[in-house]
Design an enzyme around this catalytic site. Structure first.
Site, PDB file in Angstrom:
ATOM      1  N   CYS A 169      67.901  13.447  -8.124  1.00 49.88           N
ATOM      2  CA  CYS A 169      66.745  13.449  -8.986  1.00 49.88           C
ATOM      3  C   CYS A 169      66.809  12.534 -10.125  1.00 49.88           C
ATOM      4  CB  CYS A 169      66.740  14.904  -9.670  1.00 49.88           C
ATOM      5  SG  CYS A 169      64.785  15.320 -10.366  1.00 49.88           S
ATOM      6  N   ASP A 173      68.721  26.877 -11.195  1.00 46.60           N
ATOM      7  CA  ASP A 173      69.155  26.016 -12.016  1.00 46.60           C
ATOM      8  C   ASP A 173      69.940  26.570 -13.285  1.00 46.60           C
ATOM      9  OD1 ASP A 173      69.879  23.435 -13.296  1.00 46.60           O
ATOM     10  OD2 ASP A 173      67.918  22.904 -13.694  1.00 46.60           O
TER      11      ASP A 173
END
Length: 224
Positions: free
Chosen positions: A19, A142
């Site tokens: 990412c 996360d």
């Protein structure tokens, strides 16, 4: 919609998302190393933020079969529409305070699969996942950002992976938060994750990806 390669890199391997990509050479490096997902950040406060024009050019570098993901933070319909009009994407990752209803709305309006990030710092935070599972296609588990953090993710923080050891959810999920080439194998061992997401863990400086670290991370996930 792209058909995501289930096991890019090694048969039976864990899928990797790189990412916060900002340069064509890093897109190519991630894809060549076996990444299944490539993430582009649309959040001005992030050192990994890209413009719509930049994202379009980056997405066009991605080979067929690698999913192109837009990371959005509480984006408006107009903002999402402007991105989708120009950038060939395969998935939206919602990393803000979007409610389950908003997630469902974005999924319906965009016509794309949606991944919702859920921040975790303690066991109680996991209680939010079922409501998002009902409306999202995937869940990103996360590390919860600190209260004073500027960024909702990409802070290089991890959480106690033992909190999700042995847990199963109805929807596919991805592990994120403080992963590096040095700890990702242990994180997978402890959590049973079949998908992992990394951003700052493969950077030499905030927003500056390192091709060697990208390759090392994917090699650690898919050894041999």
């Amino acid at each position: 919609m792209v058909t995501i390669a289930v096991n890019r890199g090694r048969p039976g391997g864990v899928r990797v998302k790189i990412c916060g990509l900002t340069r064509p050479e890093h897109v190519r490096a991630a894809a060549d190393a076996g990444a299944a997902y490539l993430g582009f950040v649309f959040f001005p406060k992030s050192p990994r933020n890209v413009s719509i024009a930049q994202a379009r050019d980056l997405a066009l570098e991605a080979p067929i079969g690698v999913a192109k993901v837009a990371l959005l933070v509480d984006a408006t319909d107009a903002e999402i529409g402007a991105i989708l009009a120009e950038v060939p994407l395969d998935m939206l990752q919602l990393h803000g305070k979007e409610s389950p209803a908003r997630v469902a709305e974005i999924r319906a309006r965009s016509g794309l699969p949606v991944m919702k990030a859920v921040g975790v710092a303690e066991a109680a935070d996991l209680a939010a996942i079922p409501a998002y599972e009902a409306v999202a296609d995937q869940i990103l588990v996360d590390a919860k950002a600190p209260k004073d953090a500027v960024l909702p993710g990409g802070n290089g923080l991890s959480f106690d992976w033992r909190l999700i050891a042995g847990r199963e959810w109805a929807k596919p999920w991805m592990l994120a938060g403080g992963l590096t080439p040095g700890n990702v194998a242990e994180a997978i061992r402890l959590t049973g994750a079949k998908q992992v997401d990394v951003s700052s863990g493969v950077e030499r400086a905030p927003g500056e990806k390192d091709e060697a670290l990208i390759r090392a991370f994917i090699a650690a996930v898919q050894p041999g």
